[in-house]
Enzyme design. Structure first.
Site: not given
Ligand SMILES: OC[C@H]1NNC[C@@H](O)[C@@H]1O
Length: 439
Positions: A22, A79, A122, A166-167, A293, A295, A350, A396, A403-404
């Protein structure tokens, strides 16, 4: 009364987080080989505005400036993730130039009293491994173990905080079921297999970590949404329990209990899906913490017409640019749930928001992000005061970044990046953090 840093434990880590694909850019530099995200982002139609991570924030060349920004703000943790295809060639030989980048980054962080937390994976799987089956090939756990061992050997003398994945929910569901992320598959059976191999890879990495970095700690980071019934009814409560198992429990229970959550497993079996369960002993090797993480929340309703018996419902709370409700209460609820169910120390690895950030006369007035961070800090403090072993919080993100599938359209940074000039501008939220971290 505004929240103060001094209300948190003295040794609490306040940091910021990023990931390699990213922000680094330099995708063809010093021998870096393609990842699945290089191929996916260069496939027309996959990414908003057909953008990609070729340059991103040019962090590969600007890492020193970015560390100085972290230092100026006053973070004591950072991180970041390692780009697997930057450090290991497809012939399994190490890429010394790639390793040297991370050596320099770690040394610069330590010189500035910033503790490095490294995420091994990630999402940027080397493309040649995808061609060997990627997360669908059981051997991937061994490839991951070799990569992890290399990083532990190279950086483990200075880096004592490690995160395997990650995730994994995103890697499996977004990458193999929804098709929104690399490699863009849309097959639920593959999703289940990929999830299992991701958990196996996690376990194999933990196993070798214990042999190489004896004075370090290792965990895994999951994205956790607070799952709530959109309307209160028994059916909707049951749907919420099921969804919580599918998105949250599936990636926590095996690591602690050595088995998948029952309701979700039962549903998948009813759908005729194979549930691989090999290596549960390796998957459930003891870890030292969970990365959380957080949100937003996810509202669900029972839906008998769906094969998964639920549907998502749009919430009414104010939302970020990602369309995610702002729901700090959910952070407290998930910290408490995870801590009570699994009993491990936690780091918020995050938390943050995408905002309608505009650069005007070198100023970005993101008061909404200040309020967002303040509210989530308050919930983190409340959790600590209620006895939850929360040890850190990472914003984050440090920089606006790729952003993907949304490309550069969503700005999560506390530092604004003008992608044309690569100039960095501290947003109001970064200035607020600078003051907060000094009190
Ligand atoms: O969507 C915001 C973030 N969520 N967790 C993973 C990161 O890579 C994303 O940018």
């Amino acid at each position: 009364m505004a929240i103060k840093r001094s209300e948190f434990p003295e040794n609490f880590i306040f940091g910021t987080a990023t990931s390699a694909y990213q922000i680094e850019g330099a995708v063809n530099e010093d021998g870096r080989e393609p990842s699945i995200w290089d191929v996916f982002s260069h496939t027309p139609g996959k990414i908003q505005n057909n953008e990609n991570g070729d340059v991103a924030c040019d962090h590969y060349h600007r890492y020193n400036e970015d560390v100085q920004i972290m230092k100026e703000i006053g973070f004591n943790g950072y991180r970041f993730s390692i780009s697997w295809p930057r450090v290991l060639f497809s012939n399994q030989k190490k890429n010394q130039k790639g390793l040297d980048f991370y050596n320099k980054l770690v040394d610069t962080l330590l010189e500035n009293n910033i503790t490095p937390f490294i995420t091994l994976y990630h999402w940027d799987l080397p493309y040649y491994l995808y061609e060997k089956g990627g997360w669908l090939n059981p051997d991937i756990a061994l490839y991951f173990q070799d990569y992890a061992a290399l990083m532990f050997e190279i950086l483990g003398d200075r880096v004592k905080h490690w995160i395997t994945l990650n995730e994994p929910w995103c890697s499996s569901y977004l990458g193999y079921f929804m098709g929104k992320h690399a490699p863009g598959h849309t097959n639920i059976q593959e999703t289940i297999i990929a999830a299992h191999n991701l958990l196996r890879a996690h376990g194999y990495a933990v196993k070798i970590f214990r042999e190489i970095v004896k004075d370090g700690i290792i965990g895994i980071t999951n994205v956790v949404s607070k799952i709530e019934p959109a309307k209160e009814s028994e059916e909707n409560f049951q749907a919420a329990i099921l969804v919580d198992e599918i998105v949250n429990g599936w990636f926590h229970d095996p690591i602690i209990f050595g088995k998948f959550p029952e309701n979700a497993k039962g549903l998948f079996k009813q759908l005729g899906l194979e549930i691989p369960e090999t290596d549960m002993d390796i998957i459930s090797q003891p870890i030292d913490f969970f990365g959380v993480n957080y949100y937003t929340r996810q509202l669900v309703e029972y839906d008998p017409t769906s094969p998964y018996l639920y549907k998502n419902v749009e919430g009414i709370l104010p939302k970020t640019e990602m369309g995610w409700e702002i729901y700090p209460e959910g952070l407290y609820d998930m910290l408490r749930k995870i801590h009570r169910r699994y009993g491990l120390p936690l780091y918020i690895t995050e938390n943050g928001m995408a905002g309608p950030d505009k650069l005007q006369n070198d100023i970005i007035n993101d008061d909404y992000r200040v309020k967002y961070l303040e509210k989530h800090f308050e919930k983190a403090l409340e959790a600590i005061e209620d006895g939850i072993d929360l040890r850190g919080y990472f914003v984050w993100s440090l920089l606006d970044n790729f952003e993907w599938e949304k490309g550069y359209s969503k700005r999560f940074g506390i530092v604004y990046v003008d992608y044309k000039t690569q100039k960095r501008y501290l947003k109001k939220s970064a200035v607020w953090l600078k003051e907060f971290l000094r009190k």
